[in-house]
Structure formats: C-alpha cells, structure tokens
Design an enzyme around this catalytic site. Structure first.
Site, PDB file in Angstrom:
ATOM      1  N   GLU A 194       0.207  21.599 -49.778  1.00 15.35           N
ATOM      2  CA  GLU A 194       0.761  22.038 -48.484  1.00 15.35           C
ATOM      3  C   GLU A 194       2.276  21.811 -48.440  1.00 15.35           C
ATOM      4  O   GLU A 194       3.009  22.588 -47.829  1.00 15.35           O
ATOM      5  CB  GLU A 194       0.072  21.311 -47.320  1.00 15.35           C
ATOM      6  CG  GLU A 194      -1.453  21.454 -47.282  1.00 15.35           C
ATOM      7  CD  GLU A 194      -1.971  22.775 -46.708  1.00 15.35           C
ATOM      8  OE1 GLU A 194      -1.173  23.678 -46.447  1.00 15.35           O
ATOM      9  OE2 GLU A 194      -3.205  22.878 -46.529  1.00 15.35           O
ATOM     10  N   LYS A 236       7.562  22.824 -40.454  1.00 17.41           N
ATOM     11  CA  LYS A 236       6.418  23.120 -39.589  1.00 17.41           C
ATOM     12  C   LYS A 236       6.851  23.092 -38.127  1.00 17.41           C
ATOM     13  O   LYS A 236       6.447  23.938 -37.325  1.00 17.41           O
ATOM     14  CB  LYS A 236       5.258  22.145 -39.826  1.00 17.41           C
ATOM     15  CG  LYS A 236       4.066  22.467 -38.918  1.00 17.41           C
ATOM     16  CD  LYS A 236       2.703  22.268 -39.511  1.00 17.41           C
ATOM     17  CE  LYS A 236       1.642  22.800 -38.551  1.00 17.41           C
ATOM     18  NZ  LYS A 236       0.275  22.482 -38.916  1.00 17.41           N
ATOM     19  N   GLU A 246       0.183  30.260 -31.733  1.00 20.82           N
ATOM     20  CA  GLU A 246      -0.216  31.084 -32.865  1.00 20.82           C
ATOM     21  C   GLU A 246      -0.372  32.548 -32.507  1.00 20.82           C
ATOM     22  O   GLU A 246      -1.429  33.141 -32.694  1.00 20.82           O
ATOM     23  CB  GLU A 246      -1.539  30.547 -33.432  1.00 20.82           C
ATOM     24  CG  GLU A 246      -1.777  31.009 -34.858  1.00 20.82           C
ATOM     25  CD  GLU A 246      -2.853  30.189 -35.531  1.00 20.82           C
ATOM     26  OE1 GLU A 246      -3.888  29.956 -34.919  1.00 20.82           O
ATOM     27  OE2 GLU A 246      -2.633  29.758 -36.673  1.00 20.82           O
ATOM     28  N   ARG A 250       3.667  31.892 -36.559  1.00 21.33           N
ATOM     29  CA  ARG A 250       2.959  30.744 -37.089  1.00 21.33           C
ATOM     30  C   ARG A 250       2.028  31.101 -38.248  1.00 21.33           C
ATOM     31  O   ARG A 250       1.700  30.260 -39.079  1.00 21.33           O
ATOM     32  CB  ARG A 250       2.161  30.102 -35.939  1.00 21.33           C
ATOM     33  CG  ARG A 250       1.730  28.688 -36.212  1.00 21.33           C
ATOM     34  CD  ARG A 250       1.276  28.014 -34.920  1.00 21.33           C
ATOM     35  NE  ARG A 250       0.588  26.786 -35.240  1.00 21.33           N
ATOM     36  CZ  ARG A 250       0.443  25.775 -34.383  1.00 21.33           C
ATOM     37  NH1 ARG A 250       0.934  25.851 -33.180  1.00 21.33           N
ATOM     38  NH2 ARG A 250      -0.187  24.692 -34.744  1.00 21.33           N
ATOM     39  N   ASN A 254       0.017  30.016 -43.154  1.00 15.96           N
ATOM     40  CA  ASN A 254      -1.239  30.233 -43.869  1.00 15.96           C
ATOM     41  C   ASN A 254      -1.037  30.879 -45.227  1.00 15.96           C
ATOM     42  O   ASN A 254      -1.981  31.439 -45.796  1.00 15.96           O
ATOM     43  CB  ASN A 254      -2.197  31.069 -43.005  1.00 15.96           C
ATOM     44  CG  ASN A 254      -2.809  30.217 -41.921  1.00 15.96           C
ATOM     45  OD1 ASN A 254      -2.983  29.017 -42.088  1.00 15.96           O
ATOM     46  ND2 ASN A 254      -3.134  30.846 -40.802  1.00 15.96           N
ATOM     47  N   HIS A 257      -3.689  30.779 -47.857  1.00 10.61           N
ATOM     48  CA  HIS A 257      -4.903  30.311 -47.200  1.00 10.61           C
ATOM     49  C   HIS A 257      -6.003  31.363 -47.099  1.00 10.61           C
ATOM     50  O   HIS A 257      -7.169  31.020 -47.011  1.00 10.61           O
ATOM     51  CB  HIS A 257      -4.577  29.780 -45.791  1.00 10.61           C
ATOM     52  CG  HIS A 257      -4.022  28.376 -45.806  1.00 10.61           C
ATOM     53  ND1 HIS A 257      -2.851  28.055 -46.446  1.00 10.61           N
ATOM     54  CD2 HIS A 257      -4.477  27.218 -45.269  1.00 10.61           C
ATOM     55  CE1 HIS A 257      -2.605  26.754 -46.286  1.00 10.61           C
ATOM     56  NE2 HIS A 257      -3.580  26.226 -45.575  1.00 10.61           N
ATOM     57  N   HIS A 261      -9.322  30.047 -48.374  1.00 12.02           N
ATOM     58  CA  HIS A 261     -10.539  29.904 -47.571  1.00 12.02           C
ATOM     59  C   HIS A 261     -11.725  30.587 -48.255  1.00 12.02           C
ATOM     60  O   HIS A 261     -12.857  30.111 -48.182  1.00 12.02           O
ATOM     61  CB  HIS A 261     -10.330  30.482 -46.166  1.00 12.02           C
ATOM     62  CG  HIS A 261      -9.432  29.639 -45.314  1.00 12.02           C
ATOM     63  ND1 HIS A 261      -8.747  30.135 -44.223  1.00 12.02           N
ATOM     64  CD2 HIS A 261      -9.096  28.324 -45.388  1.00 12.02           C
ATOM     65  CE1 HIS A 261      -8.033  29.173 -43.673  1.00 12.02           C
ATOM     66  NE2 HIS A 261      -8.224  28.063 -44.361  1.00 12.02           N
ATOM     67  N   HIS A 274      -9.537  21.427 -49.859  1.00  8.75           N
ATOM     68  CA  HIS A 274      -8.769  22.491 -49.215  1.00  8.75           C
ATOM     69  C   HIS A 274      -7.435  22.727 -49.928  1.00  8.75           C
ATOM     70  O   HIS A 274      -7.085  23.874 -50.251  1.00  8.75           O
ATOM     71  CB  HIS A 274      -8.551  22.115 -47.744  1.00  8.75           C
ATOM     72  CG  HIS A 274      -7.609  23.017 -47.021  1.00  8.75           C
ATOM     73  ND1 HIS A 274      -7.948  24.300 -46.654  1.00  8.75           N
ATOM     74  CD2 HIS A 274      -6.332  22.826 -46.592  1.00  8.75           C
ATOM     75  CE1 HIS A 274      -6.923  24.862 -46.032  1.00  8.75           C
ATOM     76  NE2 HIS A 274      -5.925  23.990 -45.982  1.00  8.75           N
TER      77      HIS A 274
END
Ligand SMILES: NC(=O)c1ccc[n+]([C@@H]2O[C@H](COP(=O)([O-])OP(=O)(O)OC[C@H]3O[C@@H](n4cnc5c(N)ncnc54)[C@H](O)[C@@H]3O)[C@@H](O)[C@H]2O)c1
Ligand SMILES: NC(=O)c1ccc[n+]([C@@H]2O[C@H](COP(=O)([O-])OP(=O)(O)OC[C@H]3O[C@@H](n4cnc5c(N)ncnc54)[C@H](O)[C@@H]3O)[C@@H](O)[C@H]2O)c1
Ligand SMILES: [Zn+2]
Ligand SMILES: [Zn+2]
Lengths: 375, 375
Positions: A194, A236, A246, A250, A254, A257, A261, A274
C-alpha cells in the site's frame, strides 16, 4: 523534516482538513509520541480500548497506562483475531461490553490493532448511541498508512466485504512505529504494497525514495519507516480531504485493487493477504496502462517489478481457472464493481505519478490477462 | 394556508433546512400529494420498500405503483411487526434482501410504516454500503409528527432502547394523511400526545387551536389533521434545524418523556403505549413546573388535563411500586438519563409556550410524585 532527525524523539503531525471534522495524525514512537498524543485525547466519561487476542498481550497495558490519568474509567474489550470475525456478532461484543459497563454518550473508543480492529471499532463508534468519539491506534503498517486514515469504517456481510458501515472520522490517529517490531514479515510486506501504491498514483519522487530505502524499511529502520508512513498519510489525506465520501478522486487509491480483489476472492479469502494481491494487481494495472499507450515504454513496469520483489511481494498474478482464466477474472471483477453489464472501470497510470479511472473493454482486459498470466 | 383549503387537494411543504442535507416534508393525501412527491424521488438504480406485515397488505402496492415508473426495479421487504423486532436480527433481514437482489450504492430505501419501520429503515440506509438515500413514508400519526422528522435512526439493544443508531437524514418525507384512516384508536391518541406536546414547549396559539379542534382531529377530519401535522412538523423542524445532533435545545422535545420513559419501563415495555406514557408524563412535568414557581397558577394544568382527556389519553401516572413509588420512579429516571449520581434533568415550562431544562433535586421530585400519585 530530514531523515537526520532522531526517529526516537521526533514526532510528525499531519492535519486532516475536513472542516469541523478535522483531526491530526501523529507519527513517532514511545514517550515523545504519547506526550503529544495525550494533548489530543477527546474528553470523556470513560475510555474503552478495543483490541484482539494477538495485540492485547503486546500493547493493551501500555495504552491503558496512557489513558488512565485522563478518564475516570478505562475498559478493555478483547475480540477474536481475524477478518473472519469482522461481522455483526463481534461488533455486538463491543456494544454488550459498553452497555454492560454503563458507557454513555461521552464514552471514547480506542481502536488498538490492525485494519480489522480499526474498521470495526470505528463503526461501533459511529453507531453507539448515534455516535461517540474514537481514536485510531493502528499497529500494522497497512493500518498506519491506509485503513486508519480517511474515515471509512465497516463490517463484512456473508454476501460481501465491507458492505455495512459508515463514513465516520476519528478524532485522532496515533501511529506508534515501535509497535511494528512485532509484526510478522508477510504483514509488513503487505503494508509496503500500500505504501508503494502511493508513488505511481501521486508522487514519483516518493517512489524513487522507496527504491533507495526499501532495504532500510524491511529492516524496520526508524527514520525510514517514519518517512514512509508520513508521506503515505500525507498523500491519502490530500486525496481524502478532496473527496470525503468517495464520489470520484478517491477511487485512485484503489490502484491495483480491482485485479487484487479478484485474486483474493478467486483464491478464497485468506489464501492471499490483501497487500500481496494488490502487489500482483498493480503489475497488471501497469501493464494495462502500457497496453493502452499511456506509458511510453516498459521502464516504469521494470522499476515496479524490482521494487515489489525487494519488498518480498508477489508480482505474478495466479491462475484462477485453468480453462477460462481471463473469463474468471472478468466475472469476479464485475461482481466486485457491481457492474452488471458494460465495461469495468480501472485505475490507470498516465504517466506514472498521475492516475485516472477509465472503463476498459473486456476484450482488451482479457488479452492482457492471457498474455500476462501463463497457464 | 387556511383551513378552508380543500384537504383532498392541498399539499403543504415544509423545508427542513440543514445545509446540503436539506429536504422537504410533504403533507397531503392521495393523487395530489404523490404528484408532488415523485418530483423529489431520489434517482437510483433500484428502490426497496421496507414495511411490516400489518402495513404491507394495506399500502405496499399503492407505494410500489408510485415508484415503479421511476426505478428500474422495486423490491419489497416485509418485516415482522412490533417494537420487539426493532433489533439486529430484523435489520439484517433488510441487508440480506438488498445484497441478495444486488442493490448497489445507488439503491434507494423507502420506509413505509410507523416509527419502528422508520427508525430501522433509516439506520439500514445509513449503513448499507456506508450510506444510501432513503425516503420516509410515515403511516402513523406519531411517525408523521415526530419520528420521521429529525434524522434520528436506531435499533434497540437488550440493554437499552435506541442504543445503536445514527443521525441520518432522509431525502424526503411524504405524510399521506389518508393512511391514518386504518390506524387503531389508541395509536391515534398516542400520536395526539406528541402533537399536544408541541404547544406547551413552543407555541401556545397552537395549543389553543388544538383545544378548539380536538373533536375534529379525533374524527379524522382532513383539514384538521393537515394543520396539526403541518404545525407539528414545523415546530420539530425549527428545533432540529437549530440542533441537528441533540446537543442542547433539542432536549425540549422530550417534554413529559423523562417521567414517561419511567412509566414505560416500570410497567414493562408494551404495557403502556409510548404516547400514553408521555401524556401522563406531561401532567407530572407541568405539576413540577408549577411547584417550582414557573407557572403563576394551575390554569394551564387544568387546560392540559381537559385536552388530554378529550384526546382519550391517560392523565394519571400509575403506581410502579406500592411501598416505595417515588424511589422507583427516581431510580428508573436515573437509568434513563444515565445519571449515576446527582440530580436528574427535566424539561420544564416557564411560562407555557417556552421550555427549558434544569436539574431538580430528588427531594422535590419525590414530593411531587408522592402528592400526585395516590397509592
Ligand atoms: N478503512 C479503510 O479505509 C481500509 C483500507 C484498507 C484496508 N481496510 C481493512 O483493513 C483490514 C486489513 O487490515 P490489516 O492488514 O491491518 O489486517 P489485520 O487487522 O487482520 O492485522 C493483521 C494481523 O496482524 C496482527 N497484528 C496487528 N498488529 C500487530 C502487531 N503490532 N504485532 C503483531 N501482530 C499484529 C493482527 O492481530 C492480525 O492477526 C481489512 O479488513 C480491510 O478491509 C480498511
Ligand atoms: N426517530 C425519532 O426521532 C423517534 C421519535 C419518536 C419515536 N420514535 C420511535 O418510533 C417508534 C414508535 O412509533 P409508532 O408509534 O409509529 O409505532 P409502530 O411503528 O410500532 O406503529 C404502531 C402500530 O401501528 C401499525 N400501523 C402503522 N401504520 C398503520 C396504518 N396506517 N394503519 C394501521 N396500522 C398501522 C404498526 O404496524 C404497529 O403495529 C418507537 O420505536 C420509538 O422509539 C422515534
Ligand atoms: Zn488496499
Ligand atoms: Zn415521544
């Protein structure tokens, strides 16, 4: 502040600017950090520390000692550890304990742990008597650089992750870097994924700094960690302040992601951490950006691969279905995005350091998946 | 707007001013009401009507017909009826249904029913995917004049009523007076108690109007109901706009409620309707105001007693404990207020039409209870 500052005594403050919901993030370690933190403790009739069976024996007494002089009563709620417990039943344990001990509308909640504890405690704070103040004390790298900042709280539902929750801001975030010492290596790497993410979407100077300092970070060097956490939180914070609930910007957080996911779901939740799935997902997202002509050549891809490998992160996405792998990825991404028909939206780099979101035709994505993931 | 306006065609609009969370309350009946309402329906990918087993057969199809042209899909969730079901288990039925049918972040919830349905649906909307729009369609008088306005949502916990919830505003409130026709008489009276409450705390002209029109209200006269609902909503709106999250002023809306809650709890929940307990509580609160010298004589008390009796509401608080009645009331009120030590805070009239809150010594309250409630 330069890296020559003594990491044992320096404390960084980042202000999250959200009008009357503004709050500081403090980053440091030990006594100097907590000396500053106490000045921001919300006033209250009691404090409840929410943590889990892994973190409680490590840090609960330390936190209780900090809180004891400031509240008439300090309670402790110890939850079972793990994403599998991020649900109603466990959330109710917090409510049971608070109501049982007579916590009122002026009680203050302290989340002591990783993102699971932070998300659940934040949601409990949002709901208890329609909202009480809460403080984040994140103890994983992922929680310090990502989940504790931004005010997203939630629990899971059997039919989906993070489906029930609230946007609810903490009053204070205290990142004690010393707590990371006990973090298992795979969890540290997952947090680094991250951290690395913030470079390509927002700040390539930070990415270059990470390339120089990845060894120091892996060795838990105090000054390096402090800079990495601070810069991650700053980025962030900037993104979140511009888009609290969001609605657009924002989404760039991701990056990696959507693919990630799909990997987590496709491999079965828990099989891949993750952060590990996000690492492999960032590689795919970078390849997709390149395929679409947004990157002039593969130089950034090579740098990303090298950095992820040094961080002990996977760069190769797994096969989810031997026969129809691309179709399986697309189906999972469509569920994740709740896109019933039409193209799936991805976060893309254009150029590295700047991200945007765009719907991409299935055929293009399938091509990429087939080329990138050898069956 | 005068009472000569035809109640069958006139629609009143009250705007709740809460900045970007502002929304209209529409009051009227039948086609003219819904013609205006549709213009305020929030856009969405689907609508979910939440109601209960009593209200569904009466009004669900009517509402579905209004929504069908405006949403790609209209779902119906029918919950069990009653305060006993205002809990997690029932709330989860809403989430199960929505996730099961693929409702996304742009789903819109419609609460069709009394305060129980309104409170639960509002809380579900606050939490589902961290917040989706919702609309109140209150079908009890209490819900139309009180619970649907103000954004308080909640469920109960075994250790306390309304303990878990959120401040979350609807996008629209549609009060269809025609739905009150099927309301059982005791429920209508219970709603009238909350209507009557607004007089002494805020507007004695409205109280005088109620004295003139109580027979018409009990007979469900359309014009009288419209005025009573409108004026009640206006007053609640004014108080709520000034204090959205209940930090002070909003407390005056609890006139009669401290005594009332003790009656509800002491008699066992469900034995006394909330509005009935509030009626007897208002009598005690008025007597307390008088005892403290805030009312020059007992003229207002006599007017209140007469009005409550015409509304078929109880004016005499019950004995909760044959031996130590005042102590029992005080103990229950202390739990309700979460006051561990010290005096309990009451809403008092000074003079009628204006309320304030004040902590009153137990001895004074006990004196009053002993005098007012003959064992
Ligand atoms: N709210 C947000 O914006 C946001 C963002 C990203 C992720 N998340 C959520 O965060 C969660 C993941 O967070 P996480 O990665 O921190 O996982 P986690 O909370 O499960 O922590 C990982 C493991 O490390 C243990 N641990 C925590 N601190 C430790 C310490 N100092 N020493 C030793 N062990 C320690 C935990 O008990 C756990 O076993 C997910 O539920 C995800 O949905 C939320
Ligand atoms: N949110 C707030 O600010 C607020 C304020 C006051 C009360 N409340 C809550 O509201 C609830 C009480 O609300 P209530 O008095 O409406 O009770 P309720 O919702 O239980 O309704 C009373 C009964 O009438 C039935 N009913 C509803 N509409 C009907 C109709 N048109 N015809 C026939 N029957 C009908 C219901 O099914 C129920 O059996 C409590 O849970 C209380 O905590 C909330
Ligand atoms: Zn992530
Ligand atoms: Zn009430």
């Amino acid at each position: 502040m330069s890296l020559l500052d003594d990491p044992a005594t320096c404390v960084d403050t980042i202000d999250i600017a959200l009008g009357e919901r503004s709050y500081p993030i403090l980053i440091g370690q030990g006594a100097p950090l907590w000396q500053q933190a106490v000045q921001h403790f919300p006033a209250g009739t009691s404090a409840t520390i929410v943590t889990n069976t892994t973190v409680a024996p490590l840090y609960a007494e330390q936190l209780r000692a900090q809180l004891a002089p400031h509240y008439p009563r300090v309670d402790l709620v110890v939850l079972p550890d793990g994403e599998a417990h991020k649900n109603w039943q466990t959330l109710n344990l917090i409510f049971d304990a608070m109501l049982g001990s007579g916590a009122d509308r002026k009680a203050v909640l302290y989340a002591l742990g990783g993102g699971v504890i932070g998300d659940m405690t934040g949601f409990a704070a949002a709901c208890y008597m329609r909202g009480v103040p809460f403080v984040q004390v994140p103890t994983t790298l992922l929680a310090q650089v990502d989940s504790s900042v931004g005010g997203k709280t939630a629990i899971n539902h059997p039919l989906g992750k993070n489906m029930i929750g609230a946007f609810y801001q903490p009053r204070l975030v205290v990142c004690d870097l010393a707590t990371l010492k006990t973090l298992p290596q795979p969890e540290l790497s997952a947090g680094l994924a991250e951290v690395i993410k913030y470079g390509p979407i927002y700040d390539m100077d930070f990415f270059a700094w990470l390339e120089q300092n990845i060894a120091a970070l892996k060795a838990q060097d105090g000054a390096a960690l402090r800079h990495a956490v601070r810069r991650s939180c700053e980025i962030k914070a900037a993104v979140v302040s511009a888009d609290e609930t969001e609605s657009g910007l924002r989404e760039i957080l991701n990056f990696g992601h959507t693919f990630g996911h799909a990997i987590e779901a496709g491999m079965g939740y828990g099989a891949w951490l993750h952060g590990h799935a996000v690492a492999a997902g960032m590689v795919l997202a970078t390849q997709l950006s390149q395929k679409l002509g947004y990157l002039p050549d593969d130089r950034f891809l090579q740098r990303l691969l090298a950095l992820l490998e040094k961080a002990q992160l996977p760069v190769q996405a797994p096969v989810l279905d031997a026969a129809r792998n691309a179709e399986r990825y697309l189906a999972l991404m469509r569920v994740d995005k709740k896109t019933q028909g039409g193209a799936i939206r991805f976060v893309l780099l254009n150029p590295p350091g700047k991200a945007h979101t765009e719907k991409i035709d299935d055929a293009i994505v399938a091509d990429l998946l087939n080329a990138s993931i050898a069956a």
